[in-house]
Design a protein around this motif. Structure first.
Motif, PDB file in Angstrom:
ATOM      1  N   ILE A 254       0.910  -1.283   0.178  1.00 44.31           N
ATOM      2  CA  ILE A 254       0.030   0.099   0.017  1.00 44.31           C
ATOM      3  C   ILE A 254       0.795   1.251  -0.046  1.00 44.31           C
ATOM      4  N   THR A 255       0.625   2.204  -1.112  1.00 44.67           N
ATOM      5  CA  THR A 255       1.470   3.560  -1.024  1.00 44.67           C
ATOM      6  C   THR A 255       0.368   4.641  -0.572  1.00 44.67           C
ATOM      7  N   GLU A 256       1.046   5.727  -0.449  1.00 40.25           N
ATOM      8  CA  GLU A 256       0.238   6.948  -0.222  1.00 40.25           C
ATOM      9  C   GLU A 256      -1.122   6.873  -0.924  1.00 40.25           C
ATOM     10  N   ASP A 257      -1.091   6.782  -2.421  1.00 37.89           N
ATOM     11  CA  ASP A 257      -2.433   6.999  -2.953  1.00 37.89           C
ATOM     12  C   ASP A 257      -2.744   5.618  -3.718  1.00 37.89           C
ATOM     13  N   GLY A 258      -2.601   4.630  -3.478  1.00 40.58           N
ATOM     14  CA  GLY A 258      -2.908   3.415  -4.112  1.00 40.58           C
ATOM     15  C   GLY A 258      -2.161   2.153  -3.561  1.00 40.58           C
ATOM     16  N   CYS A 259      -1.550   1.404  -4.460  1.00 41.62           N
ATOM     17  CA  CYS A 259      -0.676   0.325  -4.224  1.00 41.62           C
ATOM     18  C   CYS A 259       0.339   0.217  -5.079  1.00 41.62           C
ATOM     19  N   GLU A 260       1.468  -0.397  -4.882  1.00 42.14           N
ATOM     20  CA  GLU A 260       2.447  -0.943  -5.931  1.00 42.14           C
ATOM     21  C   GLU A 260       2.346  -2.502  -5.992  1.00 42.14           C
ATOM     22  N   ILE A 261       2.304  -3.000  -7.301  1.00 42.62           N
ATOM     23  CA  ILE A 261       2.389  -4.313  -7.394  1.00 42.62           C
ATOM     24  C   ILE A 261       3.775  -4.894  -7.495  1.00 42.62           C
ATOM     25  N   PHE A 262       4.449  -5.698  -6.639  1.00 41.48           N
ATOM     26  CA  PHE A 262       5.763  -5.999  -6.677  1.00 41.48           C
ATOM     27  C   PHE A 262       5.933  -7.103  -7.578  1.00 41.48           C
ATOM     28  N   THR A 263       5.018  -7.860  -8.271  1.00 38.61           N
ATOM     29  CA  THR A 263       5.262  -9.001  -9.029  1.00 38.61           C
ATOM     30  C   THR A 263       4.537  -8.841 -10.316  1.00 38.61           C
ATOM     31  N   LEU A 264       4.613  -7.725 -10.961  1.00 35.05           N
ATOM     32  CA  LEU A 264       4.198  -7.441 -12.301  1.00 35.05           C
ATOM     33  C   LEU A 264       5.241  -8.190 -13.209  1.00 35.05           C
ATOM     34  N   SER A 265       4.572  -8.647 -14.131  1.00 38.22           N
ATOM     35  CA  SER A 265       5.527  -9.294 -15.287  1.00 38.22           C
ATOM     36  C   SER A 265       6.123  -8.473 -16.117  1.00 38.22           C
ATOM     37  N   PRO A 266       7.784  -8.581 -15.965  1.00 34.42           N
ATOM     38  CA  PRO A 266       8.407  -7.436 -16.980  1.00 34.42           C
ATOM     39  C   PRO A 266       8.001  -7.775 -18.514  1.00 34.42           C
ATOM     40  N   LYS A 267       7.732  -8.926 -18.856  1.00 41.33           N
ATOM     41  CA  LYS A 267       7.210  -8.978 -20.259  1.00 41.33           C
ATOM     42  C   LYS A 267       5.925  -9.120 -20.655  1.00 41.33           C
ATOM     43  N   GLY A 268       5.160  -8.619 -19.685  1.00 44.24           N
ATOM     44  CA  GLY A 268       3.923  -8.134 -20.034  1.00 44.24           C
ATOM     45  C   GLY A 268       3.002  -9.546 -20.109  1.00 44.24           C
ATOM     46  N   LEU A 269       3.539 -10.813 -19.419  1.00 41.81           N
ATOM     47  CA  LEU A 269       2.832 -11.985 -19.503  1.00 41.81           C
ATOM     48  C   LEU A 269       1.837 -12.101 -18.329  1.00 41.81           C
ATOM     49  N   HIS A 270       0.948 -11.354 -18.440  1.00 42.46           N
ATOM     50  CA  HIS A 270      -0.143 -11.095 -17.030  1.00 42.46           C
ATOM     51  C   HIS A 270      -0.969 -12.216 -17.231  1.00 42.46           C
ATOM     52  N   LYS A 271      -1.389 -12.640 -18.332  1.00 38.69           N
ATOM     53  CA  LYS A 271      -2.231 -13.775 -18.280  1.00 38.69           C
ATOM     54  C   LYS A 271      -2.153 -14.602 -19.448  1.00 38.69           C
ATOM     55  N   PRO A 272      -2.785 -15.815 -19.574  1.00 36.97           N
ATOM     56  CA  PRO A 272      -2.444 -16.630 -21.031  1.00 36.97           C
ATOM     57  C   PRO A 272      -3.581 -16.041 -21.774  1.00 36.97           C
ATOM     58  N   PRO A 273      -3.281 -16.390 -23.223  1.00 31.20           N
ATOM     59  CA  PRO A 273      -2.221 -17.375 -23.777  1.00 31.20           C
ATOM     60  C   PRO A 273      -0.913 -16.305 -23.661  1.00 31.20           C
ATOM     61  N   TYR A 274       0.014 -16.924 -23.682  1.00 32.06           N
ATOM     62  CA  TYR A 274       1.461 -16.020 -23.511  1.00 32.06           C
ATOM     63  C   TYR A 274       2.214 -16.167 -24.834  1.00 32.06           C
ATOM     64  N   VAL A 275       1.589 -16.687 -25.821  1.00 33.88           N
ATOM     65  CA  VAL A 275       2.625 -16.819 -27.222  1.00 33.88           C
ATOM     66  C   VAL A 275       1.902 -15.729 -28.123  1.00 33.88           C
TER      67      VAL A 275
END
Ligand code: MF3
Ligand code: CO
Ligand code: CO
Length: 275
Positions: A254-275
């Motif tokens: 939790i931050t001052e104005d929301g939250c920070e997601i520590f585990t976001l995908s650096p490659k943008g592979l948030h959900k499948p399909p990943y290809v």
């Protein structure tokens, strides 16, 4: 009554049952651990194919975790002997890696927790094995939406129950069941800490969210009834009605104005399909 406790590097006192308020040092530690966790989930994506054993995926997680300078926090945790949890189809969570092979049409959750320089990055995603039926894809999509809708509620001034309320309201629209037996949790220098993050809660209930709180949100959503059953191995949790189950997990702060997601995908592979 919820107590709060300010933590910094010189504070060696960890009292049970209190919610820690971390400082910038904690954010920096969780950013690094969370990034490694997300990279492991990015890098494993091409390996999740028909015919692979879940033990081979576990080997990859261990090697990638060690190569990243961390250790898998699950190894030796309460007697657990593996580097991650791999939960297939009707397994809700804590699936144990084995010589069983994945097959076309399976949906799979991989949950990793590298412990890097004293901080735990806890995250999981779903993967598709080959061609997956539409009803399984729908469950996975909605479960991802549940996680992100929960995260939207994670901001100062809201209460912890607002997160579970948003998740439950979304799942209910699809008549999916939200698992109650397992919760999100405080995370940081400890793997599992206060608070318990309930995924089907009442809005406006629970502790007030404050900057510096770190916890996971990790909804487990069943295509059928919400009820879980533990297998005799003492770990594997499955749906009682054998319906499919899906899960995504992020570690957030939790931050001052929301939250920070520590585990976001650096490659943008948030959900499948990943290809
Ligand atoms: N990573 C899981 C969680 O999200 C915990 C796994 S503990 C284990 O909390 F021992 F089952 F690996
Ligand atoms: Co977790
Ligand atoms: Co996890």
């Amino acid at each position: 009554m919820t107590e709060y406790q300010l933590i910094d590097s010189r504070d060696a006192v960890y009292r049970e049952g209190t919610i820690k308020l971390h400082t910038e040092e904690g954010f920096e530690g969780m950013r690094r651990a969370g990034r490694l966790a997300a990279e492991i989930l990015d890098d494993i994506a091409p390996l999740v194919v028909p015919g692979v054993t879940t033990a081979a995926l576990d080997d990859f997680v261990r090697e990638r975790t060690l190569a990243g300078g961390a250790v898998p926090a699950t190894m030796g945790y309460r007697g657990y002997a593996h580097s991650c949890c791999i939960s297939v189809n009707h397994v809700i969570c804590h699936g144990i890696p084995s010589e069983k092979t994945l097959k076309d049409g399976d949906i799979v959750n991989i949950d990793v927790t590298p412990l890097l320089d004293g901080w735990h990055g806890d995250t999981s995603r779903m993967y598709y094995v080959g061609e997956v039926p539409l009803r399984a894809k729908k469950l996975v999509e909605v479960t991802y939406e549940c996680l992100m809708l929960g995260i939207e509620q994670a901001r100062p001034g809201n209460r912890l129950g607002d997160i579970g309320a948003a998740i439950e309201a979304h799942a209910r629209q699809y008549r999916y069941g939200v698992v109650r037996e397992f919760c999100g949790h405080g995370v940081g220098r400890l793997f599992h800490d206060a608070p318990e993050v309930i995924h089907a809660a009442r809005a406006g209930t629970g502790p007030l969210l404050k900057p510096g709180m770190f916890f996971t949100i990790e909804p487990m959503i069943n295509a059928g009834r919400p009820h879980a059953k533990m297998l005799s191995d003492g770990w594997t949790a499955v749906t009682r009605d054998k319906s499919l189950s899906a899960q995504f997990e992020h570690s957030i702060g939790i931050t001052e104005d929301g939250c920070e997601i520590f585990t976001l995908s650096p490659k943008g592979l948030h959900k499948p399909p990943y290809v």
